[in-house]
Design an enzyme around this catalytic site. Structure first.
Site, short mmCIF file in Angstrom:
data_model
loop_
_atom_site.label_atom_id
_atom_site.label_comp_id
_atom_site.label_asym_id
_atom_site.label_seq_id
_atom_site.Cartn_x
_atom_site.Cartn_y
_atom_site.Cartn_z
N LEU A 1 0.88 -1.16 0.00
CA LEU A 1 0.00 0.00 0.00
C LEU A 1 0.92 1.21 0.00
CD1 LEU A 1 -2.86 -0.66 2.60
CD2 LEU A 1 -3.14 -0.22 0.16
N ASP A 2 0.68 2.18 -0.88
CA ASP A 2 1.60 3.31 -0.93
C ASP A 2 1.50 4.14 0.35
OD1 ASP A 2 -0.29 5.60 -1.26
OD2 ASP A 2 -0.75 4.62 -3.16
N ARG A 3 2.47 5.00 0.54
CA ARG A 3 2.60 5.75 1.80
C ARG A 3 1.33 6.52 2.17
NH1 ARG A 3 6.38 10.85 1.63
NH2 ARG A 3 4.53 11.50 0.47
N ASP A 4 0.66 7.09 1.18
CA ASP A 4 -0.50 7.94 1.46
C ASP A 4 -1.81 7.15 1.56
OD1 ASP A 4 1.12 10.25 1.40
OD2 ASP A 4 1.01 10.28 -0.79
N SER A 5 -1.74 5.84 1.37
CA SER A 5 -2.94 5.00 1.49
C SER A 5 -2.95 4.29 2.84
CB SER A 5 -2.97 3.97 0.35
OG SER A 5 -3.01 4.61 -0.91
#
Length: 242
Positions: A103-107
């Protein structure tokens, strides 16, 4: 009959190391199987005596699988000099675990953590098409045209690839629920951007049959019993026991 596994998988779980580290141990001749130097690719079972640097190892009988709520701002990596906060900074567990699908950092939302390398491989194998479900909030009002185009598949110029058809439903003026069967890098964000939308909130709520449920950011729960068995069946593995 005892089930056999490759020696590097055995080492990664019994010696709490990565597969790559296990391969190096084998090449350096540090591993013995029944008193003889182990060979790369060798198959072993619980009937074999495996030793590392003269110390006998015990095979783990059961793999650990956790459902963890990854908070916003955490990067899916164990070490990254450029990441302000990594999984290792915010999560700890007695057994070494690896994430299955980023999951990307902002998710935020559901991230599966396990010490079963084969489970990770099968979860990330796109050909199996297991489902991942998300709730997404965007910066503009959602239209029928947006929903239709997202469902049919979006051509992503930078990846030179068209996304697979997917299920999508409108949840509110700015919110939708989407089910994907592939895992391209930042896929939902790229799909929305291609249609002129910016993602404000992205939360993963399901992977295969595993639900986020009522977990709060940073919390986890162990996957066991029928839920675990169904997960393994979904990704075409017969058992969570070695």
């Amino acid at each position: 009959m005892e089930e056999s596994i490759r020696i590097n998988k055995y080492l990664s779980q019994a010696a709490d190391c990565s597969r790559r580290q296990a391969d190096h141990m084998l090449l350096e001749g540090r591993v013995l199987v029944n008193g003889s130097i182990a060979k790369t690719g060798q198959m072993v079972s619980s009937l074999d005596e495996v030793a590392l640097d003269g110390h006998k190892l015990n095979m783990l009988k059961n793999c650990v699988v956790l459902a963890w709520y990854k908070p916003v701002g955490v990067t899916c990596t164990e070490k990254d000099a450029h990441a302000s906060k990594t999984i290792r900074d915010v999560f700890s567990y007695p057994v070494r675990l690896t994430y299955a699908g980023r999951l990307d950092r902002d998710s935020e939302g559901l991230l599966l953590l396990t010490n079963d390398g084969q489970l990770i491989q099968n979860l990330m194998r796109g050909a199996y098409g297991h489902e991942k479900e998300y709730v997404v909030k965007v910066d503009r009002e959602i239209t029928d045209s947006f929903l239709q185009k997202m469902a049919q598949g979006i051509y992503l110029k930078d990846l030179k690839q068209t996304t697979r058809p997917c299920e999508i439903t409108k949840e509110g003026r700015y919110t939708f629920r989407i089910i994907l069967t592939q895992g391209l890098n930042r896929q939902i964000r790229r799909m929305c951007a291609a249609l002129g939308y910016q993602v404000k909130i992205l939360k993963r709520i399901r992977v295969a049959n595993i639900l986020l449920q009522d977990l709060k950011p940073g919390q986890y729960r162990e996957i066991t019993g029928e839920e675990l068995s169904k997960l393994y069946a979904t990704v075409h593995l017969n058992s969570h026991e070695m």
